[in-house]
Structures are given as structure tokens and as C-alpha cells.
Design an enzyme around this catalytic site. Structure first.
Site, mmCIF file in Angstrom:
data_model
loop_
_atom_site.group_PDB
_atom_site.id
_atom_site.type_symbol
_atom_site.label_atom_id
_atom_site.label_comp_id
_atom_site.label_asym_id
_atom_site.label_seq_id
_atom_site.Cartn_x
_atom_site.Cartn_y
_atom_site.Cartn_z
ATOM 1 N N CYS A 1 0.817 -1.218 0.000
ATOM 2 C CA CYS A 1 0.000 0.000 0.000
ATOM 3 C C CYS A 1 0.845 1.260 0.000
ATOM 4 O O CYS A 1 0.318 2.356 -0.211
ATOM 5 C CB CYS A 1 -0.931 0.012 1.201
ATOM 6 N N CYS B 1 -13.489 0.205 8.120
ATOM 7 C CA CYS B 1 -12.658 -0.373 7.060
ATOM 8 C C CYS B 1 -12.799 0.441 5.782
ATOM 9 O O CYS B 1 -13.904 0.862 5.420
ATOM 10 C CB CYS B 1 -13.093 -1.811 6.768
ATOM 11 N N LYS C 1 -10.534 5.870 4.055
ATOM 12 C CA LYS C 1 -11.859 5.428 4.476
ATOM 13 C C LYS C 1 -12.954 5.926 3.548
ATOM 14 O O LYS C 1 -13.864 5.183 3.195
ATOM 15 C CB LYS C 1 -12.135 5.910 5.914
ATOM 16 N N HIS D 1 -9.090 3.532 -1.469
ATOM 17 C CA HIS D 1 -7.747 2.959 -1.318
ATOM 18 C C HIS D 1 -7.370 2.108 -2.531
ATOM 19 O O HIS D 1 -7.360 0.882 -2.461
ATOM 20 C CB HIS D 1 -7.706 2.128 -0.038
#
Length: 396
Positions: free
Chosen positions: A86, A209, A331, A335
């Protein structure tokens, strides 16, 4: 070494785009980046390119860099693919800064891209899992939600952090993301919504998440020798820090912090000759709500164990003492793994140059971007400043 500056940054919209490809998303990001350069730029002036991507789904795992740069007309430009989970494009930005500072390039393009929404849930979990420790975590069935749930449980046990405090992260970031036209989940939510959402991995629920996302983001880094050709309001890369750690959570000494983030921040602060109290805002890696709370502590925004009360106090809201994730964060903004770090730089650039629309802060001078790979196996922190505003603050 020479100073490095950001003179342009842009991204595609983040979300689910079945009619787009990784090439077309990257092209949109580059076009928006070029359009953001005050005095304009010809892509023929780019000397180097760095592209971050995990390659979710296995698409173009070999040579994804040239596959996207040739699509935007950067024929013959040296391009390096950066893969650090990431943190891939956060490290791509770091590589571009190093190239410019060293004299290897005067103009470098850094960015990332990912397509994640065209796979089944099982396939996505597999590709996310490759960034975890393979032998003892992923192969035994642990998901990243499960790993961060362990972190959240440890933080709750040691520091008394509550589920409501985790939910404050979601409420804040959705409020910011609702003002971001590029956000994947651009809607607001109430604290009740966030507290009562279905569990994903206890104690983390759906609102704790981030989503899996398609998107791309890029930035143009240039040297002090040419910066005046592109803008009269340069954003200087004041400090860079990076660190690695054991890939597996079970291998570390602590479950309630990310030591690589702390080390990376220390290096970035030292190089920039500032401390966390000098920041006007920050973009931090909030793949899960607990990740943002740990970032507050790892980056020195508050004392160890105080992240829960800190977010609850409103300190990190857009009108607080240190706004965090004005973009909506992972969030709400989304992502897209390979694009996330560069996307954070886009928000920092927009804030420092007054382009953030409804999210715009009041003439910020110093901003930070914090990007984490996996559960903390890699981290990179950049500090950016508007030199004219920073000097005004010192004079004042």
C-alpha cells in the site's frame, strides 16, 4: 543536494469503473497533473518516471511502468515500477525526490495506479493478502481486517480505546470525503451509523474499514534549478523519511503501534527541521480506523495511548487544531493500493496551493503525508511546505 519541489499533482476519480483500464486511469491522473502546473509543462520535459502498483488481479505484473507511461506519450523516458504494498506510490514519490535531489533528473513524474473492483471478494482478499506475511499469516487464513483487528484489540486493552472512538474516525473522514468530488464513498455518516455497522473482524466493523478502489494519482517533482519555470508558488519537499519493519505482525514487539511510521516520521521531521506541532494538516494512512489512531501516536500528534480521546475531542476535524485526512482519507476517498500514497500528495498539494474546494483550509504552510505498506512492514513520510507562508509564520 538540491531542493525538490512539487509543481503539479492530480488524480482520477476514485471508485468502481468497469469501463476504465489501468492505462486510462493513469492517463486521467497525468492529464490532471499537467493541467495543475501554473505555467504549464510539456511532458517531453520529464526526465524520469516512477510508478507504484501492486498489480492486483495479476494484470501486467511485468513492466507495468512502461505500459502506462507509453500510453501517455512518455516514449523513451526511463520508468521504474515501485512495489511496496500500500506504500508503493509513497515510495515512488520518494524515488522521484531522490532523483531530483541527486541531479539525475530535473523533472520527475511519480505516481501509482490500481484496478481492484473487477475481481470477486475472494480474489481481492487474496491480492490484499500478498502484502502480509505469507507463511504464517496469509496461508493460515488471516486477512488484513483480522490483522488490524488484533491491533485494535491490543490498543483497546492497553489504552482503553473504545469502539465509539474508532467510529469518530469514520464520521470525520466521511464528512471530509462528502466534500471531495473525487472520493469513492463521498457521503457523510452519523456516529450511530458508524458504531452500529455490521462487524467485519471484531472489534472492527464495516465503517472502520476502507473500500477497495480503482484509481490513479501522479505528481511532478522538479529541481530548484527549474522550479521557477513552472510556478511562482512552489511547494518544497522539506523532509522525507522511510523505514521498514518485520512483515508479520506476530514478529513485532508491539501490536498497538507501527514502529516503521515512527521511525519514518522522525527522519522526515529532522530533515525538515520541524516537529509535529509545526504541522498545519496531515494525510495519514487510515486503511482501518485503528490505523489512523495509531498514526496520531506514531507521528507525535498526541501522547501514547491518547489517540482515542484526541479524535473524540475534535482536534483532527477539518476545523480542529490539526486537521487530518481532509481528503476523506482511505476510508472515504478510497484505497487504490498503488495510487494511495501519491493521492495523499495530491491532497497536500491542493491544500497548500488553495485548490481543495469546500475542504480548503485557511492558507496552510506545512503539510504531511504518511503512507504505510501492509500492516507496517514499510512506511514513508513526506513533509511539504509553502516557503513563502512558512517564512511569514516565522517572521510573525
Amino acid at each position: 543536494m538540491r531542493d525538490a519541489y512539487v509543481v503539479g499533482a492530480g488524480q482520477s476519480k476514485y471508485g468502481s469503473f468497469p469501463d476504465e483500464s489501468y492505462r486510462s486511469l493513469f492517463q486521467t491522473a497525468v492529464e490532471n497533473t499537467v493541467d495543475s502546473v501554473d505555467h504549464g509543462i510539456d511532458t517531453a520535459e520529464i526526465d524520469e518516471a516512477y510508478v507504484g502498483t501492486l498489480g492486483v488481479g495479476g494484470r501486467q505484473l511485468g513492466l507495468p511502468g512502461p505500459a502506462v507511461t507509453e500510453h501517455v506519450g512518455l516514449h523513451g523516458v526511463p520508468v521504474t515500477r515501485v512495489e511496496n504494498a500500500c506504500a508503493a506510490s509513497g515510495y515512488a514519490v520518494r524515488q522521484a525526490v531522490m532523483a531530483v535531489r541527486s541531479g539525475m533528473a530535473d523533472v520527475a513524474l511519480a505516481g501509482g495506479v490500481e484496478v481492484m473492483t473487477d475481481l470477486s471478494g475472494d480474489a481481492v482478499r487474496y491480492w490484499l493478502g500478498v502484502s502480509g506475511e505469507t507463511e504464517w499469516e496469509r496461508m493460515s487464513g488471516t486477512t488484513f481486517a483480522g490483522v488490524y483487528a488484533q491491533m485494535a484489540s491490543a490498543h483497546m486493552r492497553e489504552h482503553g480505546t473504545t469502539k465509539e472512538q474508532l467510529s469518530h474516525v469514520a464520521v470525520k473522514n466521511h464528512a471530509n470525503g462528502s466534500k471531495n468530488p473525487k472520493a469513492h464513498l463521498g457521503f457523510s455518516c452519523t456516529l450511530e451509523d458508524a458504531v452500529n455497522a455490521p462487524d467485519v473482524a471484531e472489534p472492527l466493523n464495516l465503517y472502520h474499514c476502507c473500500p477497495t478502489t480503482d484509481g490513479a494519482a501522479t505528481a511532478l517533482i522538479v529541481s530548484e534549478d527549474v522550479v521557477d519555470e513552472y510556478t511562482d508558488e512552489p511547494v518544497r519537499v522539506a523532509g522525507v523519511g522511510a523505514a521498514s519493519d518485520r512483515v508479520g505482525l506476530f514478529q513485532r514487539d508491539t501490536y498497538n503501534s507501527v514502529p516503521a511510521s515512527e521511525k519514518a516520521a522522525e527522519s522526515a521531521y529532522e530533515e525538515a527541521d520541524i516537529g509535529p506541532d509545526d504541522l498545519d494538516f496531515a494525510e495519514v494512512h487510515d486503511c482501518f480506523a485503528i490505523a489512523e489512531l495509531m498514526a496520531y501516536e506514531d507521528l507525535g500528534f498526541c501522547e501514547r495511548g491518547e489517540a482515542g480521546p484526541y479524535v473524540e475531542s475534535g482536534a483532527t476535524r477539518i476545523d480542529g487544531e490539526l486537521p487530518v485526512n481532509t481528503s476523506g482519507g482511505l476510508k472515504s476517498k478510497g484505497h487504490p493500493i498503488g495510487a494511495t500514497g501519491a493521492g495523499q500528495v495530491v491532497e497536500v498539494f491542493d491544500q497548500l496551493t488553495g485548490r481543495a474546494g469546500e475542504r480548503q483550509l485557511d492558507e496552510p504552510a506545512v503539510g504531511l503525508a504518511h503512507n504505510v505498506g501492509g500492516s507496517g512492514g514499510a512506511a514513508v513520510v513526506h513533509v511539504f511546505e509553502r516557503e513563502d507562508r512558512a517564512s511569514e509564520e516565522v517572521d510573525a
